[in-house]
Write a protein that holds these residues in place. Sequence first.
Motif, PDB file in Angstrom:
ATOM      1  N   TYR A 155       1.137  -1.193   0.202  1.00  0.00           N
ATOM      2  CA  TYR A 155      -0.486  -0.243  -0.257  1.00  0.00           C
ATOM      3  C   TYR A 155       0.557   0.959   0.240  1.00  0.00           C
ATOM      4  CZ  TYR A 155      -4.240  -2.497   0.648  1.00  0.00           C
ATOM      5  OH  TYR A 155      -5.442  -2.959   0.658  1.00  0.00           O
ATOM      6  N   GLN A 156       1.762   0.785   0.965  1.00  0.00           N
ATOM      7  CA  GLN A 156       2.775   2.430   0.620  1.00  0.00           C
ATOM      8  C   GLN A 156       3.592   2.703  -0.507  1.00  0.00           C
ATOM      9  OE1 GLN A 156       5.404   1.130   3.639  1.00  0.00           O
ATOM     10  NE2 GLN A 156       4.160   2.612   5.532  1.00  0.00           N
ATOM     11  N   GLN A 157       3.386   1.978  -1.777  1.00  0.00           N
ATOM     12  CA  GLN A 157       4.126   1.707  -2.493  1.00  0.00           C
ATOM     13  C   GLN A 157       3.209   1.896  -3.454  1.00  0.00           C
ATOM     14  OE1 GLN A 157       6.855   0.914  -4.288  1.00  0.00           O
ATOM     15  NE2 GLN A 157       8.007  -0.026  -2.531  1.00  0.00           N
ATOM     16  N   ALA A 158       1.905   1.171  -3.322  1.00  0.00           N
ATOM     17  CA  ALA A 158       1.094   2.287  -4.517  1.00  0.00           C
ATOM     18  C   ALA A 158       0.510   3.789  -4.166  1.00  0.00           C
ATOM     19  CB  ALA A 158      -0.190   1.538  -3.542  1.00  0.00           C
ATOM     20  N   MET A 159       1.045   4.189  -2.509  1.00  0.00           N
ATOM     21  CA  MET A 159       0.736   5.606  -2.376  1.00  0.00           C
ATOM     22  C   MET A 159       1.883   6.742  -3.165  1.00  0.00           C
ATOM     23  SD  MET A 159      -0.975   5.048   1.433  1.00  0.00           S
ATOM     24  CE  MET A 159      -1.159   7.593   1.718  1.00  0.00           C
ATOM     25  N   ILE A 160       2.824   5.805  -2.803  1.00  0.00           N
ATOM     26  CA  ILE A 160       3.917   6.173  -3.501  1.00  0.00           C
ATOM     27  C   ILE A 160       3.561   7.552  -4.889  1.00  0.00           C
ATOM     28  CG2 ILE A 160       6.333   6.598  -4.765  1.00  0.00           C
ATOM     29  CD1 ILE A 160       7.114   5.010  -2.854  1.00  0.00           C
ATOM     30  N   GLN A 161       2.373   6.696  -5.618  1.00  0.00           N
ATOM     31  CA  GLN A 161       2.525   7.076  -7.041  1.00  0.00           C
ATOM     32  C   GLN A 161       1.120   8.078  -6.751  1.00  0.00           C
ATOM     33  OE1 GLN A 161       2.985   4.217  -9.914  1.00  0.00           O
ATOM     34  NE2 GLN A 161       3.644   3.561  -9.351  1.00  0.00           N
ATOM     35  N   GLU A 162      -0.097   7.739  -6.000  1.00  0.00           N
ATOM     36  CA  GLU A 162      -1.127   7.907  -5.475  1.00  0.00           C
ATOM     37  C   GLU A 162      -2.015   8.363  -4.316  1.00  0.00           C
ATOM     38  OE1 GLU A 162      -4.367   5.614  -7.511  1.00  0.00           O
ATOM     39  OE2 GLU A 162      -4.072   5.510  -8.915  1.00  0.00           O
ATOM     40  N   PRO A 163      -0.957   9.303  -3.201  1.00  0.00           N
ATOM     41  CA  PRO A 163      -1.085   9.829  -2.666  1.00  0.00           C
ATOM     42  C   PRO A 163      -2.516   9.736  -1.708  1.00  0.00           C
ATOM     43  CG  PRO A 163      -0.361  11.605  -3.388  1.00  0.00           C
ATOM     44  CD  PRO A 163      -0.029   9.997  -4.457  1.00  0.00           C
ATOM     45  N   ASP A 164      -3.255  10.027  -2.441  1.00  0.00           N
ATOM     46  CA  ASP A 164      -4.121  10.687  -2.153  1.00  0.00           C
ATOM     47  C   ASP A 164      -5.350   9.437  -2.856  1.00  0.00           C
ATOM     48  OD1 ASP A 164      -3.777  13.304  -1.446  1.00  0.00           O
ATOM     49  OD2 ASP A 164      -4.031  14.322  -3.277  1.00  0.00           O
ATOM     50  N   ASN A 165      -5.433   8.422  -2.878  1.00  0.00           N
ATOM     51  CA  ASN A 165      -5.976   7.653  -3.520  1.00  0.00           C
ATOM     52  C   ASN A 165      -6.932   6.970  -1.608  1.00  0.00           C
ATOM     53  OD1 ASN A 165      -7.081   4.855  -3.418  1.00  0.00           O
ATOM     54  ND2 ASN A 165      -6.338   5.010  -5.820  1.00  0.00           N
ATOM     55  N   ALA A 166      -7.882   7.111  -1.351  1.00  0.00           N
ATOM     56  CA  ALA A 166      -9.142   6.745  -0.354  1.00  0.00           C
ATOM     57  C   ALA A 166      -8.902   4.584  -0.470  1.00  0.00           C
ATOM     58  CB  ALA A 166     -10.116   7.149  -0.650  1.00  0.00           C
ATOM     59  N   ASN A 167      -8.877   3.942  -1.345  1.00  0.00           N
ATOM     60  CA  ASN A 167      -8.465   2.473  -0.907  1.00  0.00           C
ATOM     61  C   ASN A 167      -7.246   2.074  -0.542  1.00  0.00           C
ATOM     62  OD1 ASN A 167     -11.225   2.100  -1.858  1.00  0.00           O
ATOM     63  ND2 ASN A 167     -11.013   2.386  -4.115  1.00  0.00           N
ATOM     64  N   TRP A 168      -6.582   3.308  -0.965  1.00  0.00           N
ATOM     65  CA  TRP A 168      -5.135   2.662  -0.029  1.00  0.00           C
ATOM     66  C   TRP A 168      -4.510   3.014   1.006  1.00  0.00           C
ATOM     67  CZ3 TRP A 168      -5.935  -0.186  -4.308  1.00  0.00           C
ATOM     68  CH2 TRP A 168      -5.152   0.432  -5.942  1.00  0.00           C
ATOM     69  N   GLN A 169      -4.833   4.635   1.021  1.00  0.00           N
ATOM     70  CA  GLN A 169      -5.184   5.037   2.408  1.00  0.00           C
ATOM     71  C   GLN A 169      -5.300   4.005   3.017  1.00  0.00           C
ATOM     72  OE1 GLN A 169      -6.779   8.676   1.721  1.00  0.00           O
ATOM     73  NE2 GLN A 169      -5.155   9.479   1.073  1.00  0.00           N
ATOM     74  N   ARG A 170      -6.772   3.779   3.361  1.00  0.00           N
ATOM     75  CA  ARG A 170      -7.701   3.139   4.570  1.00  0.00           C
ATOM     76  C   ARG A 170      -6.735   1.360   4.121  1.00  0.00           C
ATOM     77  NH1 ARG A 170     -12.865   4.914   5.474  1.00  0.00           N
ATOM     78  NH2 ARG A 170     -12.410   7.825   5.168  1.00  0.00           N
TER      79      ARG A 170
END
Length: 425
Positions: A155-170
């Motif tokens: 999820y941290q890898q995903a958030m590097i590219q999409e830090p505002d994605n609610a699915n990755w954040q949750r």
Amino acid sequence: ETTITTELLGFIAKGEYAEALLLLREQQEPLLQLLETGDPAGLLKSRVVAGGFMPSTRPNQISATLLYLIGHIYFSDEQYEPAETAFKSALIPLPDYIRVHESLGLLYLQTKRFDESRVHLAHAVSLGMNTANLFGALGYLNQQTNNYWGASSAYQQAMIQEPDNANWQRGLLYSLVQTYQYQSALTLVEQLLQADPDDANLWVFRTQLSIQAGEKSAALTSLETAIRLGENQVANLQVCASLHMELGSIARAVELLQSGFAQGMDFVFINQALEWLEQQGEWTYLEAMLTTMRSDWSGLDDEKRSRVLTREASVSLNKDQQAAARAALQEALQLDPSNADALMALGAIQRDARNYNQAELLFQRASAYTRYRENALISLAQLAIDQDNFQRALQLLREVVSNNPARSDLSRNIDSLENLVLLQE
């Protein structure tokens, strides 16, 4: 293939997957029949060719890329079996077709075939794919298989590219909690709340994290905010009341208890709260709570009425109204003969009134309940001392210490009783 491909891409862009399948059925019905039956004879193996959309393909041939596209349409239309057949067939001439591995991984994830999903998603990563969706899918996969450390990393890898994605954040938030990284989770929640301060669920989450981190004042503030935003379920009211009692906000605690009682809050918890108010000497608040419970007397069964009467007896005793307390306790025991609190309280009243036989009977009954046995035996010992039966009192206290060696505070009483027994002899 070029013409049909252009039309299919148009349908896909508009999300019109049923229309895309209708077009395919008009122009590629035999192919769809093979895909929808799972190609049991393996006929597609000899027909699928490598390369992109190829205008030069023979009538009996189909490109791997077009199969990928058809698989995508089936997948988006939630027809997973023909989608799987199309994707797997596309891999025959192109075993490292990166997009197909990603799609198969997502399909298997959707259908909870987690081991197969991991194979294809990991293969896509090894081939160089580095998209947020891919790492988000790996995060979810790891989460579903209880690999929360792996989920956090993905999820941290995903958030590097999409830090505002609610699915990755949750997803990251949940994984951090499961790996006991409470401070990191709190930091993430704070970040999310800055973006959406009216998200009641986030405030509840912040409450839970604050409790785990030992920050009870912050937990209370968070939960009150969540309740104000609509998260006023009974469970939240119960936790909030507990925090208020612990932190000394008795008035608000009782207010929450009253609201919770009206909504069916767990009676065991309410009774424990009543006991706590009694122990703290908060008689005014205890009476207010009892009045609320009396207002729904018909909604209480005999056991619950018995517990309320026991607390009412305590209020009466505090006001030195012995007769009212005795009457309440007797009624409580008529409703529930196993109410050990009432047995102990009525036994104490009878002892003070020197009705020793009745007191002993009540304490004996209470001693049958494990939680009350120790106090009942001590009360019986005191009753024996009041009647100068020092030998019996000594036996009872020795039994208490034998059952609970930690009661070293009784050693002096035992020594005194031993001396009194010697004097009597």
